[in-house]
Design a protein around this motif. Structure first.
Motif, PDB file in Angstrom:
ATOM      1  N   ILE A   9       0.869  -1.179   0.000  1.00 25.02           N
ATOM      2  CA  ILE A   9       0.000   0.000   0.000  1.00 25.02           C
ATOM      3  C   ILE A   9       0.910   1.234   0.000  1.00 25.02           C
ATOM      4  O   ILE A   9       1.657   1.464   0.958  1.00 25.02           O
ATOM      5  CB  ILE A   9      -0.933   0.010   1.219  1.00 25.02           C
ATOM      6  CG1 ILE A   9      -1.768  -1.274   1.251  1.00 25.02           C
ATOM      7  CG2 ILE A   9      -1.829   1.245   1.196  1.00 25.02           C
ATOM      8  CD1 ILE A   9      -2.656  -1.405   2.477  1.00 25.02           C
ATOM      9  N   LEU A  10       0.857   2.001  -1.082  1.00 24.44           N
ATOM     10  CA  LEU A  10       1.786   3.110  -1.280  1.00 24.44           C
ATOM     11  C   LEU A  10       1.080   4.435  -1.025  1.00 24.44           C
ATOM     12  O   LEU A  10       0.076   4.754  -1.673  1.00 24.44           O
ATOM     13  CB  LEU A  10       2.354   3.080  -2.702  1.00 24.44           C
ATOM     14  CG  LEU A  10       2.901   1.717  -3.182  1.00 24.44           C
ATOM     15  CD1 LEU A  10       3.542   1.866  -4.551  1.00 24.44           C
ATOM     16  CD2 LEU A  10       3.885   1.139  -2.175  1.00 24.44           C
ATOM     17  N   ILE A  11       1.632   5.225  -0.094  1.00 28.59           N
ATOM     18  CA  ILE A  11       0.978   6.473   0.324  1.00 28.59           C
ATOM     19  C   ILE A  11       1.954   7.646   0.208  1.00 28.59           C
ATOM     20  O   ILE A  11       2.826   7.831   1.065  1.00 28.59           O
ATOM     21  CB  ILE A  11       0.470   6.369   1.774  1.00 28.59           C
ATOM     22  CG1 ILE A  11      -0.434   5.139   1.949  1.00 28.59           C
ATOM     23  CG2 ILE A  11      -0.267   7.640   2.178  1.00 28.59           C
ATOM     24  CD1 ILE A  11      -0.925   4.928   3.364  1.00 28.59           C
ATOM     25  N   PRO A  12       1.851   8.472  -0.827  1.00 27.54           N
ATOM     26  CA  PRO A  12       2.615   9.716  -0.870  1.00 27.54           C
ATOM     27  C   PRO A  12       1.953  10.731   0.055  1.00 27.54           C
ATOM     28  O   PRO A  12       0.714  10.821   0.104  1.00 27.54           O
ATOM     29  CB  PRO A  12       2.503  10.139  -2.345  1.00 27.54           C
ATOM     30  CG  PRO A  12       1.201   9.575  -2.792  1.00 27.54           C
ATOM     31  CD  PRO A  12       0.993   8.297  -2.009  1.00 27.54           C
ATOM     32  N   SER A  68       9.652  16.813  -3.820  1.00 26.82           N
ATOM     33  CA  SER A  68       9.925  16.470  -5.219  1.00 26.82           C
ATOM     34  C   SER A  68       8.659  16.270  -6.030  1.00 26.82           C
ATOM     35  O   SER A  68       8.735  16.002  -7.230  1.00 26.82           O
ATOM     36  CB  SER A  68      10.773  15.196  -5.281  1.00 26.82           C
ATOM     37  OG  SER A  68      11.964  15.334  -4.538  1.00 26.82           O
ATOM     38  N   GLY A  69       7.492  16.349  -5.381  1.00 23.36           N
ATOM     39  CA  GLY A  69       6.235  16.177  -6.087  1.00 23.36           C
ATOM     40  C   GLY A  69       5.630  14.803  -5.872  1.00 23.36           C
ATOM     41  O   GLY A  69       6.324  13.842  -5.505  1.00 23.36           O
ATOM     42  N   GLN A  70       4.322  14.704  -6.131  1.00 26.21           N
ATOM     43  CA  GLN A  70       3.617  13.442  -5.893  1.00 26.21           C
ATOM     44  C   GLN A  70       4.140  12.318  -6.764  1.00 26.21           C
ATOM     45  O   GLN A  70       4.300  11.183  -6.297  1.00 26.21           O
ATOM     46  CB  GLN A  70       2.117  13.621  -6.131  1.00 26.21           C
ATOM     47  CG  GLN A  70       1.332  12.353  -5.817  1.00 26.21           C
ATOM     48  CD  GLN A  70      -0.107  12.418  -6.252  1.00 26.21           C
ATOM     49  OE1 GLN A  70      -0.499  13.243  -7.057  1.00 26.21           O
ATOM     50  NE2 GLN A  70      -0.919  11.516  -5.719  1.00 26.21           N
ATOM     51  N   SER A  71       4.398  12.590  -8.031  1.00 26.87           N
ATOM     52  CA  SER A  71       4.847  11.525  -8.930  1.00 26.87           C
ATOM     53  C   SER A  71       6.161  10.916  -8.446  1.00 26.87           C
ATOM     54  O   SER A  71       6.343   9.696  -8.473  1.00 26.87           O
ATOM     55  CB  SER A  71       5.006  12.063 -10.354  1.00 26.87           C
ATOM     56  OG  SER A  71       3.757  12.430 -10.899  1.00 26.87           O
ATOM     57  N   ALA A  72       7.081  11.784  -8.004  1.00 24.46           N
ATOM     58  CA  ALA A  72       8.359  11.284  -7.483  1.00 24.46           C
ATOM     59  C   ALA A  72       8.144  10.462  -6.218  1.00 24.46           C
ATOM     60  O   ALA A  72       8.823   9.449  -5.990  1.00 24.46           O
ATOM     61  CB  ALA A  72       9.304  12.452  -7.210  1.00 24.46           C
ATOM     62  N   SER A  73       7.186  10.873  -5.392  1.00 25.31           N
ATOM     63  CA  SER A  73       6.883  10.131  -4.165  1.00 25.31           C
ATOM     64  C   SER A  73       6.297   8.758  -4.488  1.00 25.31           C
ATOM     65  O   SER A  73       6.625   7.757  -3.850  1.00 25.31           O
ATOM     66  CB  SER A  73       5.900  10.927  -3.304  1.00 25.31           C
ATOM     67  OG  SER A  73       6.447  12.172  -2.932  1.00 25.31           O
ATOM     68  N   GLU A  74       5.412   8.704  -5.499  1.00 29.82           N
ATOM     69  CA  GLU A  74       4.847   7.423  -5.926  1.00 29.82           C
ATOM     70  C   GLU A  74       5.958   6.489  -6.414  1.00 29.82           C
ATOM     71  O   GLU A  74       5.976   5.296  -6.093  1.00 29.82           O
ATOM     72  CB  GLU A  74       3.835   7.640  -7.057  1.00 29.82           C
ATOM     73  CG  GLU A  74       2.648   8.521  -6.703  1.00 29.82           C
ATOM     74  CD  GLU A  74       1.551   7.782  -5.970  1.00 29.82           C
ATOM     75  OE1 GLU A  74       1.821   6.729  -5.369  1.00 29.82           O
ATOM     76  OE2 GLU A  74       0.412   8.275  -5.993  1.00 29.82           O
ATOM     77  N   ASN A  75       6.882   7.042  -7.194  1.00 29.49           N
ATOM     78  CA  ASN A  75       7.983   6.224  -7.721  1.00 29.49           C
ATOM     79  C   ASN A  75       8.890   5.726  -6.608  1.00 29.49           C
ATOM     80  O   ASN A  75       9.333   4.572  -6.629  1.00 29.49           O
ATOM     81  CB  ASN A  75       8.781   7.026  -8.750  1.00 29.49           C
ATOM     82  CG  ASN A  75       8.020   7.223 -10.047  1.00 29.49           C
ATOM     83  OD1 ASN A  75       7.095   6.478 -10.361  1.00 29.49           O
ATOM     84  ND2 ASN A  75       8.405   8.232 -10.809  1.00 29.49           N
ATOM     85  N   ARG A  76       9.180   6.588  -5.640  1.00 28.22           N
ATOM     86  CA  ARG A  76      10.034   6.179  -4.522  1.00 28.22           C
ATOM     87  C   ARG A  76       9.372   5.046  -3.737  1.00 28.22           C
ATOM     88  O   ARG A  76      10.029   4.050  -3.381  1.00 28.22           O
ATOM     89  CB  ARG A  76      10.285   7.384  -3.603  1.00 28.22           C
ATOM     90  CG  ARG A  76      11.123   7.052  -2.369  1.00 28.22           C
ATOM     91  CD  ARG A  76      12.567   6.752  -2.707  1.00 28.22           C
ATOM     92  NE  ARG A  76      13.329   6.326  -1.554  1.00 28.22           N
ATOM     93  CZ  ARG A  76      13.863   7.155  -0.632  1.00 28.22           C
ATOM     94  NH1 ARG A  76      13.698   8.474  -0.769  1.00 28.22           N
ATOM     95  NH2 ARG A  76      14.565   6.694   0.372  1.00 28.22           N
ATOM     96  N   ALA A  77       8.078   5.182  -3.495  1.00 27.60           N
ATOM     97  CA  ALA A  77       7.359   4.145  -2.759  1.00 27.60           C
ATOM     98  C   ALA A  77       7.351   2.835  -3.540  1.00 27.60           C
ATOM     99  O   ALA A  77       7.557   1.751  -2.970  1.00 27.60           O
ATOM    100  CB  ALA A  77       5.926   4.605  -2.477  1.00 27.60           C
ATOM    101  N   PHE A  78       7.139   2.911  -4.850  1.00 34.58           N
ATOM    102  CA  PHE A  78       7.110   1.693  -5.669  1.00 34.58           C
ATOM    103  C   PHE A  78       8.469   1.001  -5.674  1.00 34.58           C
ATOM    104  O   PHE A  78       8.551  -0.237  -5.627  1.00 34.58           O
ATOM    105  CB  PHE A  78       6.672   2.036  -7.092  1.00 34.58           C
ATOM    106  CG  PHE A  78       6.565   0.841  -7.995  1.00 34.58           C
ATOM    107  CD1 PHE A  78       5.490  -0.022  -7.894  1.00 34.58           C
ATOM    108  CD2 PHE A  78       7.549   0.556  -8.930  1.00 34.58           C
ATOM    109  CE1 PHE A  78       5.378  -1.143  -8.713  1.00 34.58           C
ATOM    110  CE2 PHE A  78       7.458  -0.557  -9.747  1.00 34.58           C
ATOM    111  CZ  PHE A  78       6.371  -1.408  -9.640  1.00 34.58           C
TER     112      PHE A  78
END
Length: 338
Positions: A9-12, A68-78
């Motif tokens: 479960i990925l949460i930015p 760094s923005g939501q997209s970067a946070s999603e990528n880091r979590a993934f």
């Protein structure tokens, strides 16, 4: 199911101290217990990181990064995720306790070629307000049919409603970090088109928080509109690469026509680009949408002037808008009846 696959479960998270605890609790209360939760704090200015750390455990991993923005946070979590299924969850949205279990039972194991969607509803203060009203997207569909239905009818499926096998997410690629506003338009179109189709899961419920003025979806800056236009370009290109036909071109033209209606009178250069897209794709018969008052004004003022009046009402409120109208009428009387 003997082998219980791990779900990530990925949460930015960015400046969500008011809502993050409730979101994390909804994730931890899942009846599907084999989960890991990865929270990426994206340089929050409030107490978001402290709230996240208060939940840190063997199941909850907290990562802090510079903004760094939501997209970067999603990528880091993934990149940190180990799960065989991916559950995206915005930090102010909620999952029903059996949401993930229902969708895994529907998809079977992580070798599934399909993605699962589910029921979702908006709420403002309490999830008890949510009304789960069926939409045309709440059925099984092929990826192309799903995107055409969503874009023509302006329907949505917010990120938390999906459950994605990891291999499909890997095939789709990472979130585009150039995007902020409607970054999911590009990302989830790639997710769908990397699958064999959507399986709708009745009873798998998620709660979409609305009215959050600090949310990314509420941003209307020049940078946000540029992101939205780029996301539309990328998403429509994704579909046309899969199927370039009259029906897909019409759906893509409708996407850009809707953008014109939404941004007017701002960013005229992006409106011009969108209009060129509409023409290139063969045109759209979409008309501007609005409430009864907007439709009434559009009838005798035209949609552009009606949109300007509507914006003034939203900006200043009905009372001030009414006062402005009265002052305007008074000024006219002074000019024409000195």
């Amino acid at each position: 199911m003997e082998n219980k696959p791990l779900v990530s479960i990925l949460i930015p998270a960015f400046n969500v101290e008011k809502w993050l605890a409730e979101t994390l609790e909804s994730a931890l209360q899942q009846t599907w217990q084999n989960i890991e939760i990865i929270v990426v704090d994206d340089g929050s200015k409030d107490n978001t990181l402290a709230v996240a750390k208060s939940f840190a455990s063997s199941k909850v991993k907290v990562i802090s990064q510079e903004n760094s923005g939501q997209s970067a946070s999603e990528n880091r979590a993934f990149q940190e995720a180990q799960g065989e299924f991916i559950e995206y969850l915005d930090a102010d949205d909620l999952l029903a306790p059996d949401k993930i279990e229902r969708q895994i039972q529907l998809l079977g194991d992580s070798n599934s070629e399909f993605v699962a969607s589910g029921e979702w509803a908006r709420f403002y203060k309490s999830p008890e307000e949510a009304l789960f009203i069926p939409q045309p997207l709440w059925v099984d569909m092929s990826p192309v049919d799903w995107l055409i239905c969503a874009w023509e009818g302006h329907y949505m499926m917010h990120g938390a409603a999906w459950l994605v096998p990891r291999k499909i997410a890997e095939q789709a690629g990472l979130w585009n970090e150039k995007l902020s506003l409607i970054n999911d338009f590009d990302y989830f179109s790639r997710i769908l088109l990397a699958s064999q189709g959507v399986k709708f899961c009745p009873g798998a419920k998620t709660y979409y928080r609305s009215g959050n003025t600090s949310s990314l979806s509420g941003s209307k800056s020049r940078k946000a509109w540029e992101s939205a236009f780029l996301a539309l370009e990328l998403g429509t290109n994704n579909l046309l690469l899969k199927e370039d036909s009259p029906r897909t071109r019409h759906a893509c033209a409708t996407v850009f026509q809707r953008f014109i209606y939404e941004v007017y009178p701002d960013v005229p250069d992006l409106q011009d680009k969108a209009a060129a897209k509409v023409q290139h794709l063969g045109g759209s018969d979409l008309t501007p949408s609005g409430g009864p008052m907007f439709k009434l004004m559009s009838g005798f003022l035209g949609w552009k002037l009606a949109k300007k009046v509507q914006q003034q009402v939203y900006k200043y409120g009905y009372a001030k808008a009414g006062l402005g109208w009265k002052l305007s009428k008074l000024k006219q009387r002074i000019i024409f009846n000195p």
